[in-house]
Design a protein around this motif. Structure first.
Motif, PDB file in Angstrom:
ATOM      1  N   PHE A  16     -73.534  69.941  62.359  1.00  0.00           N
ATOM      2  CA  PHE A  16     -73.626  69.383  61.012  1.00  0.00           C
ATOM      3  C   PHE A  16     -73.349  70.439  59.944  1.00  0.00           C
ATOM      4  O   PHE A  16     -72.819  70.126  58.878  1.00  0.00           O
ATOM      5  CB  PHE A  16     -74.982  68.709  60.800  1.00  0.00           C
ATOM      6  CG  PHE A  16     -75.061  67.333  61.400  1.00  0.00           C
ATOM      7  CD1 PHE A  16     -74.259  66.308  60.917  1.00  0.00           C
ATOM      8  CD2 PHE A  16     -75.894  67.072  62.466  1.00  0.00           C
ATOM      9  CE1 PHE A  16     -74.298  65.037  61.476  1.00  0.00           C
ATOM     10  CE2 PHE A  16     -75.949  65.810  63.038  1.00  0.00           C
ATOM     11  CZ  PHE A  16     -75.153  64.784  62.543  1.00  0.00           C
ATOM     12  N   SER A  17     -73.675  71.689  60.250  1.00  0.00           N
ATOM     13  CA  SER A  17     -73.295  72.751  59.322  1.00  0.00           C
ATOM     14  C   SER A  17     -71.783  72.917  59.300  1.00  0.00           C
ATOM     15  O   SER A  17     -71.202  73.332  58.298  1.00  0.00           O
ATOM     16  CB  SER A  17     -73.968  74.076  59.711  1.00  0.00           C
ATOM     17  OG  SER A  17     -73.390  74.633  60.881  1.00  0.00           O
ATOM     18  N   ALA A  18     -71.135  72.567  60.427  1.00  0.00           N
ATOM     19  CA  ALA A  18     -69.673  72.667  60.504  1.00  0.00           C
ATOM     20  C   ALA A  18     -68.999  71.673  59.560  1.00  0.00           C
ATOM     21  O   ALA A  18     -67.941  71.966  59.004  1.00  0.00           O
ATOM     22  CB  ALA A  18     -69.199  72.439  61.940  1.00  0.00           C
ATOM     23  N   PHE A  30     -67.790  80.094  56.341  1.00  0.00           N
ATOM     24  CA  PHE A  30     -68.191  80.780  57.565  1.00  0.00           C
ATOM     25  C   PHE A  30     -69.655  80.516  57.914  1.00  0.00           C
ATOM     26  O   PHE A  30     -70.210  81.180  58.788  1.00  0.00           O
ATOM     27  CB  PHE A  30     -67.975  82.295  57.422  1.00  0.00           C
ATOM     28  CG  PHE A  30     -66.531  82.716  57.398  1.00  0.00           C
ATOM     29  CD1 PHE A  30     -65.857  83.037  58.572  1.00  0.00           C
ATOM     30  CD2 PHE A  30     -65.838  82.769  56.196  1.00  0.00           C
ATOM     31  CE1 PHE A  30     -64.524  83.434  58.542  1.00  0.00           C
ATOM     32  CE2 PHE A  30     -64.503  83.160  56.157  1.00  0.00           C
ATOM     33  CZ  PHE A  30     -63.841  83.490  57.331  1.00  0.00           C
ATOM     34  N   ILE A  31     -70.287  79.550  57.249  1.00  0.00           N
ATOM     35  CA  ILE A  31     -71.726  79.358  57.379  1.00  0.00           C
ATOM     36  C   ILE A  31     -72.155  79.064  58.812  1.00  0.00           C
ATOM     37  O   ILE A  31     -73.185  79.554  59.284  1.00  0.00           O
ATOM     38  CB  ILE A  31     -72.226  78.238  56.426  1.00  0.00           C
ATOM     39  CG1 ILE A  31     -73.752  78.183  56.414  1.00  0.00           C
ATOM     40  CG2 ILE A  31     -71.623  76.901  56.781  1.00  0.00           C
ATOM     41  CD1 ILE A  31     -74.425  79.419  55.884  1.00  0.00           C
ATOM     42  N   THR A  32     -71.376  78.266  59.548  1.00  0.00           N
ATOM     43  CA  THR A  32     -71.727  77.947  60.940  1.00  0.00           C
ATOM     44  C   THR A  32     -71.695  79.195  61.810  1.00  0.00           C
ATOM     45  O   THR A  32     -72.582  79.413  62.644  1.00  0.00           O
ATOM     46  CB  THR A  32     -70.772  76.888  61.515  1.00  0.00           C
ATOM     47  OG1 THR A  32     -70.770  75.747  60.658  1.00  0.00           O
ATOM     48  CG2 THR A  32     -71.192  76.471  62.908  1.00  0.00           C
ATOM     49  N   CYS A  81     -65.641  63.260  65.498  1.00  0.00           N
ATOM     50  CA  CYS A  81     -65.609  63.114  64.034  1.00  0.00           C
ATOM     51  C   CYS A  81     -65.293  64.447  63.373  1.00  0.00           C
ATOM     52  O   CYS A  81     -64.550  64.502  62.384  1.00  0.00           O
ATOM     53  CB  CYS A  81     -66.949  62.578  63.525  1.00  0.00           C
ATOM     54  SG  CYS A  81     -67.198  60.817  63.810  1.00  0.00           S
ATOM     55  N   LEU A  82     -65.811  65.521  63.942  1.00  0.00           N
ATOM     56  CA  LEU A  82     -65.516  66.858  63.408  1.00  0.00           C
ATOM     57  C   LEU A  82     -64.041  67.203  63.579  1.00  0.00           C
ATOM     58  O   LEU A  82     -63.429  67.808  62.690  1.00  0.00           O
ATOM     59  CB  LEU A  82     -66.382  67.911  64.103  1.00  0.00           C
ATOM     60  CG  LEU A  82     -67.637  68.361  63.373  1.00  0.00           C
ATOM     61  CD1 LEU A  82     -68.466  69.288  64.266  1.00  0.00           C
ATOM     62  CD2 LEU A  82     -67.295  69.054  62.065  1.00  0.00           C
ATOM     63  N   ILE A  83     -63.472  66.839  64.716  1.00  0.00           N
ATOM     64  CA  ILE A  83     -62.056  67.111  64.950  1.00  0.00           C
ATOM     65  C   ILE A  83     -61.201  66.392  63.908  1.00  0.00           C
ATOM     66  O   ILE A  83     -60.306  66.993  63.286  1.00  0.00           O
ATOM     67  CB  ILE A  83     -61.654  66.682  66.380  1.00  0.00           C
ATOM     68  CG1 ILE A  83     -62.305  67.605  67.409  1.00  0.00           C
ATOM     69  CG2 ILE A  83     -60.127  66.710  66.539  1.00  0.00           C
ATOM     70  CD1 ILE A  83     -62.135  67.139  68.841  1.00  0.00           C
ATOM     71  N   ILE A 109     -68.000  74.972  67.961  1.00  0.00           N
ATOM     72  CA  ILE A 109     -68.560  73.639  68.194  1.00  0.00           C
ATOM     73  C   ILE A 109     -68.030  73.054  69.505  1.00  0.00           C
ATOM     74  O   ILE A 109     -68.783  72.435  70.271  1.00  0.00           O
ATOM     75  CB  ILE A 109     -68.223  72.697  67.024  1.00  0.00           C
ATOM     76  CG1 ILE A 109     -68.849  73.221  65.735  1.00  0.00           C
ATOM     77  CG2 ILE A 109     -68.707  71.280  67.324  1.00  0.00           C
ATOM     78  CD1 ILE A 109     -70.347  73.454  65.797  1.00  0.00           C
ATOM     79  N   LEU A 110     -66.743  73.245  69.783  1.00  0.00           N
ATOM     80  CA  LEU A 110     -66.182  72.726  71.028  1.00  0.00           C
ATOM     81  C   LEU A 110     -66.800  73.398  72.255  1.00  0.00           C
ATOM     82  O   LEU A 110     -66.852  72.800  73.336  1.00  0.00           O
ATOM     83  CB  LEU A 110     -64.662  72.901  71.054  1.00  0.00           C
ATOM     84  CG  LEU A 110     -63.860  72.064  70.055  1.00  0.00           C
ATOM     85  CD1 LEU A 110     -62.362  72.285  70.262  1.00  0.00           C
ATOM     86  CD2 LEU A 110     -64.197  70.581  70.173  1.00  0.00           C
ATOM     87  N   SER A 111     -67.258  74.639  72.087  1.00  0.00           N
ATOM     88  CA  SER A 111     -67.883  75.331  73.214  1.00  0.00           C
ATOM     89  C   SER A 111     -69.349  74.958  73.381  1.00  0.00           C
ATOM     90  O   SER A 111     -69.856  74.895  74.507  1.00  0.00           O
ATOM     91  CB  SER A 111     -67.749  76.847  73.051  1.00  0.00           C
ATOM     92  OG  SER A 111     -68.472  77.300  71.914  1.00  0.00           O
TER      93      SER A 111
END
Length: 346
Positions: A16-18, A30-32, A81-83, A109-111
């Motif tokens: 969600f930070s992403a 760069f927060i995530t 949804c992020l993608i 995130i993907l990892s």
């Protein structure tokens, strides 16, 4: 479900930070990454690890609750949804730093929400869970992981035959090449063996490796169709970044630990001593207990929410985020870890 079970909702902080980071500019984009690789290591360096285990009654209650599986499945819509959000937002990127931060954030995130969750689901027996695992592996272009990890890695862990087990004094960068290439070729070998036991040949539509190639190429084509070559390059870059993070985790999890070969030519069975364990609280929550890796390999069918600490398991001196950063600097990694390898191998 008890109130304490809700702690795993914290795992959604990173994805969600992403959503915020991808749409931001400057340092905020760069927060995530800051949360994962600066804030978490600092907190884990301050807060002591928790090695407490569940009671038998509590473990029995948690093991049968579907709630914990639902928490994993929620990652599927979040990841996709992020993608979509990343590629739509990328159309208005005005600086190279936005591309760098966006791709790096998506790789993370993907990892974590992708491969790591796919890893947990892939160990479950149901076809639904295994399908969900493949769906989460798709954006990382690492769908063969479900074959090699479950059948190959868990059988050969901490032996010279396992490409995903790092050796003492092997630096991370040479390990990346060895693990990535040999894990893929071994997945092909395993699939060939599976098909040889059936009526289907290797060169058939029943070959999962061919299916994975087709699905992954279709995924890349869709991105290219809608977002062009820049989108295609970004998709490949974030996929590579995600499986490099995975392989770095593999490197940390088994560094220098070796199963002994017995007089009959076989290796001793996998024990609680053949994986590095970490009880650092935040890493445990954010990665769905992956950090209790010793118990996971000792009994791979065990659900993440009931994994235990074992006193005889090798303990990482840092949590996973800190360990991953340390592994990037081989001389510092060797200096810190080699004495521990000798300690736990004696």
């Amino acid at each position: 479900m008890k109130f304490g079970d809700l702690k795993y909702f914290s795992a959604y902080i990173l994805p969600f930070s992403a959503f915020y980071a991808i749409g931001a500019e400057g340092i905020q984009s760069f927060i995530t990454l800051i949360i994962a690789f600066i804030l978490l290591p600092i907190i884990e360096g301050i807060v002591p690890p928790n090695d407490q285990n569940l009671s038998l009654q509590e473990s029995g209650r948690k093991e049968t609750q579907r709630f914990f599986d639902v928490l994993l499945f929620i990652n599927i819509p979040i990841v996709y949804c992020l993608i979509v959000y990343f590629f739509q937002s990328s159309q208005s990127f005005t600086s190279s730093s936005q591309w760098v931060s966006g791709i790096a954030t998506m790789a993370l995130i993907l990892s974590t929400s992708g491969i790591n969750v796919a890893h947990e689901l892939g160990h479950n027996k149901s076809s639904l869970d295994k399908t969900a695992s493949k769906i989460l592996l798709l954006p990382s272009l690492y769908m063969h992981f479900i074959i090699e990890h479950n059948i190959g890695h868990h059988m050969r862990v901490s032996t010279p035959e396992d490409p995903a087990s790092s050796r003492k004094n092997e630096n991370l960068y040479s390990f990346w090449f060895r693990s990535i290439t040999k894990s893929y070729t071994h997945a092909l070998t395993l699939e060939k063996k599976r098909l040889s036991k059936s009526e289907h040949g290797f060169y058939s539509i029943h070959n999962q490796m061919f299916q994975f190639i087709f699905i992954q190429l279709a995924y890349l084509f869709i991105i290219f169709f809608f977002f062009g070559m820049i989108g295609l390059y970004a998709a490949i870059a974030m996929a590579i970044g995600s499986f490099l993070i995975l392989e770095t985790i593999n490197y940390v999890e088994h560094y220098g630990l070796v199963r002994q070969k017995l007089s009959n030519g076989k290796y001793e069975r996998v024990t609680k001593r053949h994986s590095w364990n970490s009880n650092h609280i935040l890493g445990r929550i954010f990665l769905y207990e992956l950090t209790r890796h010793s118990d996971h390999h000792y009994k791979a069918s065990k659900k993440y929410q009931v994994l235990d600490h074992h006193d005889e398991s090798p303990q990482l001196p840092l949590g996973y985020p800190g360990s991953l950063l340390l592994a990037l600097i081989p001389p510092l990694w060797f200096r810190k870890m080699n004495p521990l390898v000798e300690k736990y191998s004696s």
